[in-house]
Design a protein around this motif. Structure first.
Motif, PDB file in Angstrom:
ATOM      1  N   SER A   1     -57.954  16.489  -2.654  1.00  0.00           N
ATOM      2  CA  SER A   1     -57.329  15.419  -1.856  1.00  0.00           C
ATOM      3  C   SER A   1     -56.162  14.771  -2.581  1.00  0.00           C
ATOM      4  N   GLN A   2     -55.345  14.093  -1.790  1.00  0.00           N
ATOM      5  CA  GLN A   2     -54.136  13.425  -2.294  1.00  0.00           C
ATOM      6  C   GLN A   2     -53.883  12.179  -1.435  1.00  0.00           C
ATOM      7  N   THR A   3     -53.668  11.040  -2.106  1.00  0.00           N
ATOM      8  CA  THR A   3     -53.422   9.778  -1.384  1.00  0.00           C
ATOM      9  C   THR A   3     -51.927   9.454  -1.406  1.00  0.00           C
ATOM     10  N   TYR A   4     -51.432   8.801  -0.353  1.00  0.00           N
ATOM     11  CA  TYR A   4     -49.995   8.546  -0.238  1.00  0.00           C
ATOM     12  C   TYR A   4     -49.750   7.286   0.581  1.00  0.00           C
ATOM     13  N   ASP A   5     -48.499   6.779   0.521  1.00  0.00           N
ATOM     14  CA  ASP A   5     -48.078   5.613   1.311  1.00  0.00           C
ATOM     15  C   ASP A   5     -47.391   6.075   2.587  1.00  0.00           C
ATOM     16  N   LEU A   6     -47.664   5.370   3.673  1.00  0.00           N
ATOM     17  CA  LEU A   6     -47.033   5.630   4.967  1.00  0.00           C
ATOM     18  C   LEU A   6     -46.079   4.498   5.320  1.00  0.00           C
ATOM     19  N   GLU A   7     -45.234   4.727   6.342  1.00  0.00           N
ATOM     20  CA  GLU A   7     -44.352   3.672   6.851  1.00  0.00           C
ATOM     21  C   GLU A   7     -45.205   2.481   7.295  1.00  0.00           C
ATOM     22  N   TYR A   8     -46.450   2.772   7.710  1.00  0.00           N
ATOM     23  CA  TYR A   8     -47.300   1.690   8.199  1.00  0.00           C
ATOM     24  C   TYR A   8     -48.718   1.764   7.639  1.00  0.00           C
ATOM     25  N   GLY A   9     -48.847   1.948   6.307  1.00  0.00           N
ATOM     26  CA  GLY A   9     -50.173   1.929   5.684  1.00  0.00           C
ATOM     27  C   GLY A   9     -50.310   2.961   4.576  1.00  0.00           C
ATOM     28  N   THR A  10     -51.558   3.286   4.234  1.00  0.00           N
ATOM     29  CA  THR A  10     -51.799   4.361   3.269  1.00  0.00           C
ATOM     30  C   THR A  10     -52.801   5.335   3.888  1.00  0.00           C
ATOM     31  N   ALA A  11     -52.825   6.546   3.356  1.00  0.00           N
ATOM     32  CA  ALA A  11     -53.742   7.559   3.892  1.00  0.00           C
ATOM     33  C   ALA A  11     -54.030   8.586   2.802  1.00  0.00           C
ATOM     34  N   THR A  12     -55.054   9.393   3.051  1.00  0.00           N
ATOM     35  CA  THR A  12     -55.404  10.487   2.135  1.00  0.00           C
ATOM     36  C   THR A  12     -55.505  11.778   2.944  1.00  0.00           C
ATOM     37  N   VAL A  13     -54.901  12.836   2.404  1.00  0.00           N
ATOM     38  CA  VAL A  13     -55.021  14.155   3.043  1.00  0.00           C
ATOM     39  C   VAL A  13     -55.887  15.058   2.177  1.00  0.00           C
ATOM     40  N   GLU A  14     -56.571  15.987   2.845  1.00  0.00           N
ATOM     41  CA  GLU A  14     -57.463  16.911   2.143  1.00  0.00           C
ATOM     42  C   GLU A  14     -57.313  18.329   2.694  1.00  0.00           C
ATOM     43  N   VAL A  15     -57.598  19.276   1.798  1.00  0.00           N
ATOM     44  CA  VAL A  15     -57.622  20.668   2.233  1.00  0.00           C
ATOM     45  C   VAL A  15     -58.850  21.332   1.594  1.00  0.00           C
TER      46      VAL A  15
ATOM     47  N   PHE B   1     -32.675   7.834   8.762  1.00  0.00           N
ATOM     48  CA  PHE B   1     -32.349   6.662   7.948  1.00  0.00           C
ATOM     49  C   PHE B   1     -33.447   6.342   6.925  1.00  0.00           C
ATOM     50  N   LEU B   2     -34.638   6.875   7.126  1.00  0.00           N
ATOM     51  CA  LEU B   2     -35.730   6.622   6.174  1.00  0.00           C
ATOM     52  C   LEU B   2     -35.668   7.535   4.941  1.00  0.00           C
ATOM     53  N   GLN B   3     -34.780   8.530   5.009  1.00  0.00           N
ATOM     54  CA  GLN B   3     -34.464   9.372   3.839  1.00  0.00           C
ATOM     55  C   GLN B   3     -35.684  10.073   3.233  1.00  0.00           C
ATOM     56  N   GLY B   4     -36.572  10.529   4.105  1.00  0.00           N
ATOM     57  CA  GLY B   4     -37.753  11.251   3.640  1.00  0.00           C
ATOM     58  C   GLY B   4     -37.421  12.516   2.864  1.00  0.00           C
TER      59      GLY B   4
ATOM     60  N   GLY C   1     -41.350  10.521   4.394  1.00  0.00           N
ATOM     61  CA  GLY C   1     -41.615  11.726   3.601  1.00  0.00           C
ATOM     62  C   GLY C   1     -42.909  11.649   2.804  1.00  0.00           C
ATOM     63  N   GLY C   2     -43.592  10.509   2.848  1.00  0.00           N
ATOM     64  CA  GLY C   2     -44.808  10.336   2.046  1.00  0.00           C
ATOM     65  C   GLY C   2     -45.889  11.341   2.404  1.00  0.00           C
ATOM     66  N   THR C   3     -46.114  11.534   3.686  1.00  0.00           N
ATOM     67  CA  THR C   3     -47.170  12.456   4.132  1.00  0.00           C
ATOM     68  C   THR C   3     -46.857  13.885   3.699  1.00  0.00           C
ATOM     69  N   ALA C   4     -45.625  14.307   3.976  1.00  0.00           N
ATOM     70  CA  ALA C   4     -45.253  15.698   3.691  1.00  0.00           C
ATOM     71  C   ALA C   4     -45.228  15.963   2.193  1.00  0.00           C
ATOM     72  N   SER C   5     -44.700  15.004   1.449  1.00  0.00           N
ATOM     73  CA  SER C   5     -44.617  15.219   0.009  1.00  0.00           C
ATOM     74  C   SER C   5     -46.007  15.268  -0.618  1.00  0.00           C
ATOM     75  N   ALA C   6     -46.901  14.371  -0.186  1.00  0.00           N
ATOM     76  CA  ALA C   6     -48.273  14.403  -0.707  1.00  0.00           C
ATOM     77  C   ALA C   6     -48.953  15.715  -0.310  1.00  0.00           C
TER      78      ALA C   6
ATOM     79  N   GLU D   1     -37.659  23.845   0.615  1.00  0.00           N
ATOM     80  CA  GLU D   1     -36.788  24.222   1.727  1.00  0.00           C
ATOM     81  C   GLU D   1     -37.285  23.479   2.969  1.00  0.00           C
ATOM     82  N   ILE D   2     -36.410  22.692   3.579  1.00  0.00           N
ATOM     83  CA  ILE D   2     -36.802  21.891   4.748  1.00  0.00           C
ATOM     84  C   ILE D   2     -35.936  22.269   5.935  1.00  0.00           C
ATOM     85  N   SER D   3     -36.561  22.377   7.095  1.00  0.00           N
ATOM     86  CA  SER D   3     -35.820  22.507   8.342  1.00  0.00           C
ATOM     87  C   SER D   3     -36.339  21.483   9.331  1.00  0.00           C
ATOM     88  N   VAL D   4     -35.447  20.963  10.143  1.00  0.00           N
ATOM     89  CA  VAL D   4     -35.857  20.073  11.226  1.00  0.00           C
ATOM     90  C   VAL D   4     -35.166  20.545  12.504  1.00  0.00           C
TER      91      VAL D   4
END
Ligand SMILES: O=P(O)(O)OC[C@H]1O[C@H](OP(=O)(O)OP(=O)(O)O)[C@H](O)[C@@H]1O
Ligand SMILES: Nc1ncnc2[nH]cnc12
Length: 182
Positions: free
Chosen positions: A102-116, A164-167, A136-141, A175-178
């Protein structure tokens, strides 16, 4: 859209996607302009066109598509099916059975933890997908999580970048695509 340029086809896809984004002010808390992609998901033809566009970009380059709960599941599962590869669920804390990382991170509106799941992606080239790139917090974590789990993060793909949030700054090593920017 990876480097800011695009063909006419890409422009059509960008316009199609942007026409199906609903802006919701002050959700889920004051000051956040929420980008709601449910109108895209509700339009089978538009969603299929966007998924085909993404699949053509990554076809043959990845072994799995990883989707981040919950909205990343909406995008990642049909994308993986189109590309003929497996889907890797990246879940919020406490939802996966068995051994996890697992990995914990900051969100635009809180914190969260992701797991695999511990051994779900070792040695695999994974394309990580989500609906929105904001801080970018979620993706980077999640990218760090997958690397710790032994995967190669082949790239990251988002339907919409809130520029504008510069994630992207947190994802400089990848490598990022949007599909489109807002
Ligand atoms: O770039 P960031 O600032 O990290 O924000 C982007 C993340 O926020 C949203 O998910 P959310 O955490 O709201 O969860 P959900 O998918 O369950 O709605 C979105 O689907 C991304 O995963
Ligand atoms: N502004 C936003 N709109 C939609 N999803 C988000 N996730 C984080 N920030 C968001």
């Amino acid at each position: 859209m990876s480097g800011g340029t695009g063909s006419d086809v890409t422009t059509d896809i960008q316009q199609l996607l942007l026409s199906r984004v609903h802006d919701i002010p002050d959700f889920p808390k004051p000051g956040v302009l929420f980008k709601d992609l449910n109108p895209l998901f509700a339009d089978a033809a538009a969603f299929a066109a966007v998924l085909d566009h993404i699949a053509s970009r990554w076809e043959g380059k990845v072994d799995m598509v990883g989707g981040i709960e919950a909205r990343g599941f909406i995008v990642g599962t049909p994308l993986a099916q189109r590309m003929g590869v497996g889907f890797l669920p990246v879940r919020k804390a406490g939802k996966l059975p068995g051994e996890t990382i697992s990995q914990t991170y900051d969100l635009e509106y809180g914190t969260a933890t992701v797991e695999v799941a511990k051994d779900a992606c070792r040695g695999k080239r994974v394309l990580l997908v989500d609906d929105v790139l904001a801080t970018g917090g979620t993706a980077s974590a999640t990218a760090q999580l997958l690397q710790r789990a032994g995967a190669e993060v082949a790239g990251l793909e988002f339907l919409l970048e809130v520029a504008f949030l510069q994630g992207r700054a947190l994802l400089a090593d990848h490598e990022i695509s949007v599909v489109a920017q807002a």
